[in-house]
Design an enzyme around this catalytic site. Structure first.
Site: not given
Length: 250
Positions: A8, A10, A104, A106, A129
């Site tokens: 990711g 972060t 994405g 995610d 994030t």
């Protein structure tokens, strides 16, 4: 044992699964300018000799510049085949958006992870994030979602734009009405996210025309899990989904 890696903006999460159970979980800070050797060393230090061999690995990344770096680091450490989550891998979830290639990874991981435990329809709120909501309709199809600034991004934007405000700990204050600048900022950032996510879920139900399950995950989800109603908290939803995708494509 299977290694699942979520890269990711972060943090980089590593989950080691054995017989459908998450045995070990680790996290690294995402740093753009590190090499595969650097990441391999960091992972080796984290593992501290606990894990030396794995059967295979899968990587999901929303940081394109780091995808190959992480893949090379995993291969270097474990000398195994590494799958990369992309459009060529099967997920068993129909994607009903304008351009599926834009989706994405995610979004995919959390949706697949949720489908393992919950029946469609549902919404997954992933607080990282960015704060992302993915919507799975009653037919089990991913039909769209919402993306907005996460807590840390909101904090940085606020502080960067207001001369008299400053960085504070991202935590839930005891009361909505703050008695000082710190509590006021915390209330706005934390409770603002909680109520925004709740209202988004309500509006999604209204738009779909039927009730949906509500699922909460992501790095910042812990902070609001007790402040947000009617949501099921799942700490490892993305890793769980990534593991399921590995099995589907095995």
């Amino acid at each position: 044992m299977i290694l699942c890696v979520e890269c990711g903006n972060t943090a980089i999460k590593l989950g080691f699964y054995d017989e459908d159970e998450l045995k070990y979980r680790y996290s690294l800070q995402t740093i753009d300018n590190l090499s595969s050797d650097d990441y391999a060393v960091k992972v080796k230090i984290l593992l501290d000799g606990k894990i030396n061999e794995i059967e295979g690995a899968i990587v999901s990344s929303v940081v394109p510049t780091l995808t190959n770096v992480i893949v090379r680091a995993v291969k270097q450490l474990f000398n195994c085949e590494v799958k990369v989550l992309n459009n060529s891998l099967k997920t068993k979830i129909p994607i009903k958006i304008d351009n599926p290639k834009e989706l994405g990874t995610d979004f995919l991981c959390t949706a697949v992870g949720a489908l393992r435990k919950y029946k469609a329809p549902f919404v997954v709120a992933d607080l990282g994030t960015a704060t992302k909501l993915s919507v799975i309709d009653k037919n089990g199809a991913l039909i769209g979602g919402i993306i907005t600034a996460g807590m840390k991004v909101s904090m940085n934007s606020l502080v960067g734009s207001a001369a008299q405000l400053y960085q504070v700990e991202i935590a839930a204050p005891k009361k909505i009405v703050g008695k000082n600048t710190i509590e006021c900022i915390q209330s706005g950032i934390v409770y603002g996210q909680a109520y925004m996510v709740s209202e988004f879920a309500r509006r999604i139900e209204s738009e779909l025309g039927y009730k949906i399950e509500r699922i909460l995950t992501g790095g910042y989800a812990k902070i609001i899990r007790n402040e947000i109603i009617c949501f099921h908290y799942e700490e490892d939803l993305g890793l769980d989904g990534l593991y399921q995708i590995y099995l589907i494509n095995k």
